[in-house]
Design a protein around this motif. Structure first.
Motif, short mmCIF file in Angstrom:
data_model
loop_
_atom_site.label_atom_id
_atom_site.label_comp_id
_atom_site.label_asym_id
_atom_site.label_seq_id
_atom_site.Cartn_x
_atom_site.Cartn_y
_atom_site.Cartn_z
N UNK A 24 0.82 -1.21 0.00
CA UNK A 24 0.00 0.00 0.00
C UNK A 24 0.86 1.27 0.00
N UNK A 25 2.10 1.17 0.47
CA UNK A 25 3.00 2.32 0.48
C UNK A 25 3.19 2.91 -0.91
N UNK A 26 3.06 2.08 -1.93
CA UNK A 26 3.29 2.52 -3.30
C UNK A 26 2.01 2.95 -4.02
N UNK A 27 0.87 2.76 -3.38
CA UNK A 27 -0.41 2.92 -4.07
C UNK A 27 -0.57 4.27 -4.76
N UNK A 28 -0.21 5.34 -4.11
CA UNK A 28 -0.42 6.68 -4.69
C UNK A 28 0.88 7.30 -5.19
N UNK A 29 1.91 6.51 -5.34
CA UNK A 29 3.20 7.03 -5.80
C UNK A 29 3.09 7.50 -7.25
N UNK A 30 3.69 8.65 -7.57
CA UNK A 30 3.61 9.16 -8.94
C UNK A 30 4.38 8.33 -9.97
N UNK A 31 5.12 7.34 -9.53
CA UNK A 31 5.85 6.47 -10.48
C UNK A 31 4.89 5.59 -11.28
N UNK A 32 3.68 5.40 -10.78
CA UNK A 32 2.67 4.63 -11.52
C UNK A 32 2.25 5.40 -12.76
N UNK A 33 2.04 4.70 -13.85
CA UNK A 33 1.50 5.29 -15.08
C UNK A 33 0.12 4.69 -15.30
N UNK A 34 -0.90 5.55 -15.31
CA UNK A 34 -2.26 5.07 -15.55
C UNK A 34 -2.40 4.66 -17.00
N UNK A 35 -2.94 3.48 -17.22
CA UNK A 35 -3.15 2.95 -18.56
C UNK A 35 -4.62 3.05 -18.94
#
Length: 104
Positions: free
Chosen positions: A42-53
């Protein structure tokens, strides 16, 4: 999924069903090990490193970045994925060094 989880938690707080000290964990992570793994992830859930597809339904991140953010090992991430169901799952691609999260 994260937005829906936050909205659900807010509704529960309003209804008095949980307190500030209650930690929300999705139902599929129903045992202690699942809760432990989910809390790390969950620590990574809102991290900006994610790219929405695909809006809130699909997002991708570099595998090594995700492991660094969460402090998880690849084995732990794979174990976390054993808790997947029709509403949430991961696709771990070691060759492309990516993790895709699918939410329904």
């Amino acid at each position: 999924m994260a937005i829906l989880n936050k909205q659900f938690r807010q509704m529960q707080k309003i209804a008095g069903l949980i307190t500030e000290n209650t930690e929300y964990v999705p139902y599929q992570f129903d045992d202690e090990r699942g809760k432990e793994l989910y809390k790390k992830y969950e620590k990574a859930d809102e991290n900006p490193a994610w790219e929405n597809i695909d809006g809130n339904y699909e997002k991708v991140i570099k595998l090594d970045t995700l492991l660094k953010i969460t402090g998880m090992s690849l084995a732990e991430l794979e174990e976390l994925n054993t808790y997947s169901d029709e509403s949430w799952s991961l696709f771990i691609d070691e060759i492309k060094n990516t993790v895709t999260q699918f939410n329904d």
